[in-house]
Enzyme design. Structure first.
Site, PDB file in Angstrom:
ATOM      1  N   HIS A   7       0.830  -1.219   0.000  1.00  0.00           N
ATOM      2  CA  HIS A   7       0.000   0.000   0.000  1.00  0.00           C
ATOM      3  C   HIS A   7       0.860   1.264   0.000  1.00  0.00           C
ATOM      4  CE1 HIS A   7       0.397  -0.763   4.452  1.00  0.00           C
ATOM      5  NE2 HIS A   7       0.570   0.545   4.491  1.00  0.00           N
ATOM      6  N   HIS A  80       3.942   7.221   3.547  1.00  0.00           N
ATOM      7  CA  HIS A  80       4.889   6.096   3.513  1.00  0.00           C
ATOM      8  C   HIS A  80       4.509   5.146   2.383  1.00  0.00           C
ATOM      9  CE1 HIS A  80       1.604   4.501   6.091  1.00  0.00           C
ATOM     10  NE2 HIS A  80       1.949   3.312   5.622  1.00  0.00           N
ATOM     11  N   GLU A 131       7.689   1.171   5.129  1.00  0.00           N
ATOM     12  CA  GLU A 131       7.104   0.158   6.027  1.00  0.00           C
ATOM     13  C   GLU A 131       7.299  -1.207   5.389  1.00  0.00           C
ATOM     14  OE1 GLU A 131       2.900   0.713   6.659  1.00  0.00           O
ATOM     15  OE2 GLU A 131       2.644  -1.270   7.549  1.00  0.00           O
TER      16      GLU A 131
HETATM   17  C1  LIG Z   1       0.736   0.735  11.571  1.00  0.00           C
HETATM   18  C2  LIG Z   1      -0.574   0.864  10.961  1.00  0.00           C
HETATM   19  C3  LIG Z   1      -0.526   1.188   9.493  1.00  0.00           C
HETATM   20  C4  LIG Z   1      -0.138  -0.053   8.694  1.00  0.00           C
HETATM   21  O1  LIG Z   1       0.191   0.081   7.506  1.00  0.00           O
HETATM   22  O2  LIG Z   1      -0.258  -1.167   9.241  1.00  0.00           O
HETATM   23  C5  LIG Z   1       0.431   2.316   9.202  1.00  0.00           C
HETATM   24  O3  LIG Z   1       1.225   2.331   8.298  1.00  0.00           O
HETATM   25  S1  LIG Z   1       0.307   3.641  10.294  1.00  0.00           S
HETATM   26  C6  LIG Z   1       1.599   4.758   9.813  1.00  0.00           C
HETATM   27  C7  LIG Z   1       1.880   5.668  10.973  1.00  0.00           C
HETATM   28  N1  LIG Z   1       2.937   5.120  11.818  1.00  0.00           N
HETATM   29  C8  LIG Z   1       4.216   5.432  11.578  1.00  0.00           C
HETATM   30  O4  LIG Z   1       4.524   6.207  10.703  1.00  0.00           O
HETATM   31  C9  LIG Z   1       5.237   4.788  12.501  1.00  0.00           C
HETATM   32  C10 LIG Z   1       6.649   5.134  12.049  1.00  0.00           C
HETATM   33  N2  LIG Z   1       6.835   6.565  12.009  1.00  0.00           N
HETATM   34  C11 LIG Z   1       7.546   7.228  12.969  1.00  0.00           C
HETATM   35  O5  LIG Z   1       8.070   6.650  13.913  1.00  0.00           O
HETATM   36  C12 LIG Z   1       7.612   8.725  12.823  1.00  0.00           C
HETATM   37  O6  LIG Z   1       6.610   9.161  11.951  1.00  0.00           O
HETATM   38  C13 LIG Z   1       9.001   9.227  12.273  1.00  0.00           C
HETATM   39  C14 LIG Z   1      10.105   8.844  13.255  1.00  0.00           C
HETATM   40  C15 LIG Z   1       9.268   8.650  10.890  1.00  0.00           C
HETATM   41  C16 LIG Z   1       8.932  10.734  12.152  1.00  0.00           C
HETATM   42  O7  LIG Z   1       8.464  11.214  13.368  1.00  0.00           O
HETATM   43  P1  LIG Z   1       8.295  12.817  13.556  1.00  0.00           P
HETATM   44  O8  LIG Z   1       7.633  13.407  12.352  1.00  0.00           O
HETATM   45  O9  LIG Z   1       7.639  13.062  14.870  1.00  0.00           O
HETATM   46  O10 LIG Z   1       9.800  13.240  13.699  1.00  0.00           O
HETATM   47  P2  LIG Z   1      10.604  14.361  12.957  1.00  0.00           P
HETATM   48  O11 LIG Z   1       9.705  15.474  12.520  1.00  0.00           O
HETATM   49  O12 LIG Z   1      11.765  14.677  13.818  1.00  0.00           O
HETATM   50  O13 LIG Z   1      11.142  13.610  11.627  1.00  0.00           O
HETATM   51  C17 LIG Z   1      12.435  13.037  11.638  1.00  0.00           C
HETATM   52  C18 LIG Z   1      12.918  13.108  10.219  1.00  0.00           C
HETATM   53  O14 LIG Z   1      12.094  12.244   9.412  1.00  0.00           O
HETATM   54  C19 LIG Z   1      11.466  13.027   8.405  1.00  0.00           C
HETATM   55  N3  LIG Z   1      10.138  12.481   8.228  1.00  0.00           N
HETATM   56  C20 LIG Z   1       9.134  12.464   9.133  1.00  0.00           C
HETATM   57  N4  LIG Z   1       8.059  11.847   8.627  1.00  0.00           N
HETATM   58  C21 LIG Z   1       8.389  11.485   7.367  1.00  0.00           C
HETATM   59  C22 LIG Z   1       7.710  10.816   6.306  1.00  0.00           C
HETATM   60  N5  LIG Z   1       6.435  10.389   6.471  1.00  0.00           N
HETATM   61  N6  LIG Z   1       8.343  10.611   5.132  1.00  0.00           N
HETATM   62  C23 LIG Z   1       9.634  11.034   4.971  1.00  0.00           C
HETATM   63  N7  LIG Z   1      10.362  11.674   5.928  1.00  0.00           N
HETATM   64  C24 LIG Z   1       9.722  11.886   7.110  1.00  0.00           C
HETATM   65  C25 LIG Z   1      11.447  14.448   8.897  1.00  0.00           C
HETATM   66  O15 LIG Z   1      11.367  15.326   7.816  1.00  0.00           O
HETATM   67  C26 LIG Z   1      12.763  14.504   9.616  1.00  0.00           C
HETATM   68  O16 LIG Z   1      13.784  14.632   8.651  1.00  0.00           O
HETATM   69  P3  LIG Z   1      15.009  15.632   8.927  1.00  0.00           P
HETATM   70  O17 LIG Z   1      15.848  15.548   7.687  1.00  0.00           O
HETATM   71  O18 LIG Z   1      15.671  15.095  10.182  1.00  0.00           O
HETATM   72  O19 LIG Z   1      14.365  16.980   9.143  1.00  0.00           O
HETATM   73 CO   LIG Z   2       0.995   1.524   6.357  1.00  0.00          CO
END
Ligand SMILES: CC[C@H](C(=O)O)C(=O)SCCNC(=O)CCNC(=O)[C@H](O)C(C)(C)COP(=O)(O)OP(=O)(O)OC[C@H]1O[C@@H](n2cnc3c(N)ncnc32)[C@H](O)[C@@H]1OP(=O)(O)O
Ligand SMILES: [Co+2]
Length: 140
Positions: A7, A80, A131
């Site tokens: 997805h 993602h 993911e």
């Molecule tokens: C699980 C159920 C469902 C499934 O398919 O089964 C899902 O997929 S639910 C999806 C939601 N859950 C998650 O996304 C869990 C993993 N994600 C995380 O742990 C956080 O979102 C994380 C760590 C990727 C980012 O957290 P946060 O935004 O709070 O932190 P920062 O703002 O400090 O970001 C750090 C760094 O990552 C870049 N970033 C953040 N989000 C994304 C993204 N979606 N795509 C690409 N890059 C992302 C952000 O820009 C920061 O980059 P930097 O260069 O350090 O500025």
């Molecule tokens: Co997902």
């Protein structure tokens, strides 16, 4: 290692608005019922496509992992991509051996399809939040 694209994750402030948009603009009318995943901090709705799915996700609870993303992207956006793997623990260990960072505790959690999932840090995947989802056993 990776298998099919399971997805595309799309974060949205309103699942209902996004379902209407995908139906009205793209004719993507095969939306399922939204459901909540409190353990993952999201409300989810899948839109079925001929060869994959769109996973619409809304924040659920104060600790939702997508609050930060929506704060930066208030109208939502592509969040993602999810690829299937045959064995998520083998994939995790292989990726760690190559220096990739597994998000969270590193232990798989149960995702929206009821199978184990993990996330790789975007910095290891050229800025893409990846993911990994273990292919459901019945699909083998
Ligand atoms: C699980 C159920 C469902 C499934 O398919 O089964 C899902 O997929 S639910 C999806 C939601 N859950 C998650 O996304 C869990 C993993 N994600 C995380 O742990 C956080 O979102 C994380 C760590 C990727 C980012 O957290 P946060 O935004 O709070 O932190 P920062 O703002 O400090 O970001 C750090 C760094 O990552 C870049 N970033 C953040 N989000 C994304 C993204 N979606 N795509 C690409 N890059 C992302 C952000 O820009 C920061 O980059 P930097 O260069 O350090 O500025
Ligand atoms: Co997902």
């Amino acid at each position: 290692m990776i298998g099919r694209l399971n997805h595309i994750g799309v974060a949205t402030p309103s699942i209902e608005d996004s379902v209407r948009m995908y139906a009205d603009l793209l004719g993507a009318t095969q939306a399922g019922q939204p459901f909540e995943l409190p353990a993952q901090g999201v409300r989810v709705c899948f839109i079925d496509l001929p060869n994959s799915q769109i996973e619409l996700i809304e924040p659920l609870g104060d600790d939702s992992p997508i609050h930060g993303f929506l704060a930066k992207n208030p109208r939502g956006g592509q969040h993602h991509v999810c690829f299937e793997v045959a064995d998520i623990l083998a994939a995790r260990d292989a990726l760690r051996a190559k220096g990739a960072t597994i998000l969270g505790t590193g232990e798989p959690r149960i995702g929206a399809h009821g199978t184990p999932i993990l996330f790789l840090h975007p910095r290891d995947m050229g800025g893409v939040l990846v993911e990994l989802m273990e292919t459901p056993k019945e699909a083998h």
